[in-house]
Write an enzyme that holds these catalytic residues in place. Structure first.
Site, short mmCIF file in Angstrom:
data_model
loop_
_atom_site.label_atom_id
_atom_site.label_comp_id
_atom_site.label_asym_id
_atom_site.label_seq_id
_atom_site.Cartn_x
_atom_site.Cartn_y
_atom_site.Cartn_z
N HIS A 34 1.39 2.06 -10.10
CA HIS A 34 0.38 2.43 -9.13
C HIS A 34 -0.92 1.76 -9.56
O HIS A 34 -1.36 1.94 -10.69
CB HIS A 34 0.15 3.95 -9.13
CG HIS A 34 1.34 4.74 -8.74
ND1 HIS A 34 1.47 5.29 -7.48
CD2 HIS A 34 2.46 5.10 -9.43
CE1 HIS A 34 2.62 5.96 -7.42
NE2 HIS A 34 3.23 5.86 -8.58
N VAL B 236 10.81 7.99 -6.80
CA VAL B 236 11.67 6.86 -6.48
C VAL B 236 12.04 6.22 -7.82
O VAL B 236 11.16 5.77 -8.55
CB VAL B 236 10.98 5.84 -5.56
CG1 VAL B 236 11.89 4.64 -5.30
CG2 VAL B 236 10.57 6.49 -4.24
N HIS C 68 7.83 1.37 -10.80
CA HIS C 68 6.72 0.87 -10.01
C HIS C 68 5.40 1.28 -10.68
O HIS C 68 5.31 2.34 -11.27
CB HIS C 68 6.77 1.36 -8.57
CG HIS C 68 6.89 2.84 -8.43
ND1 HIS C 68 8.07 3.53 -8.68
CD2 HIS C 68 5.99 3.79 -8.05
CE1 HIS C 68 7.87 4.82 -8.47
NE2 HIS C 68 6.62 5.01 -8.09
N ARG D 82 0.83 -1.21 0.00
CA ARG D 82 0.00 0.00 0.00
C ARG D 82 0.86 1.26 0.00
O ARG D 82 1.87 1.34 0.71
CB ARG D 82 -0.92 0.02 1.21
CG ARG D 82 -1.93 -1.08 1.17
CD ARG D 82 -3.01 -0.96 2.23
NE ARG D 82 -3.68 -2.24 2.34
CZ ARG D 82 -4.50 -2.75 1.43
NH1 ARG D 82 -4.77 -2.06 0.35
NH2 ARG D 82 -5.05 -3.93 1.61
#
Length: 125
Positions: free
Chosen positions: A107, A101, A105, A34
């Protein structure tokens, strides 16, 4: 990986268990947890265990791992109960897109009606 030899990213430290996270799902290739600053009722980050700077670099270097990230995003949507109602998968690539970052990644966002992309439009709230 463009960041080979660079200091560990925040996500690598989370994956290693050095920083606590609310883990939603993990397998040999990916790790999902999360977001600490959720932008929707469901906001989960899906990170490949192997670090690439952004989605373009990942797609070029390891298309199979990119596919694994997207399959994990679908798995997260199923776990979170949003697969049927709909969800969004977003990759921010570099600073202008909001990437902070530099470990690729995805989301996974959902659980409510989501707004539009990009800059707010005049007169639209």
């Amino acid at each position: 990986m463009s960041d080979a030899g660079a200091a560990e990213t925040l996500f690598e430290r989370i994956i290693a268990g050095e920083i606590p996270a609310d883990v939603v799902y993990q397998d040999d290739a990916t790790f999902a947890f999360r977001d600490i600053n959720p932008q929707a009722r469901v906001h989960v980050l899906v990170v490949p265990r192997k670090r690439y700077r952004n989605v373009g670099e990942l797609a070029e270097a390891d298309p199979e791992l990119l596919s694994a990230v997207l399959l994990t995003a679908r798995k997260v949507a199923e776990i979170e109960g949003i697969a049927e109602s709909g969800y969004r998968v977003v990759f921010n690539t570099d600073a202008d897109a909001g990437q902070t970052v530099f470990h690729v990644h995805a989301h996974v966002l959902g659980g409510e009606q989501l707004g539009m992309f990009g800059k707010p439009q005049a007169g639209v709230h």
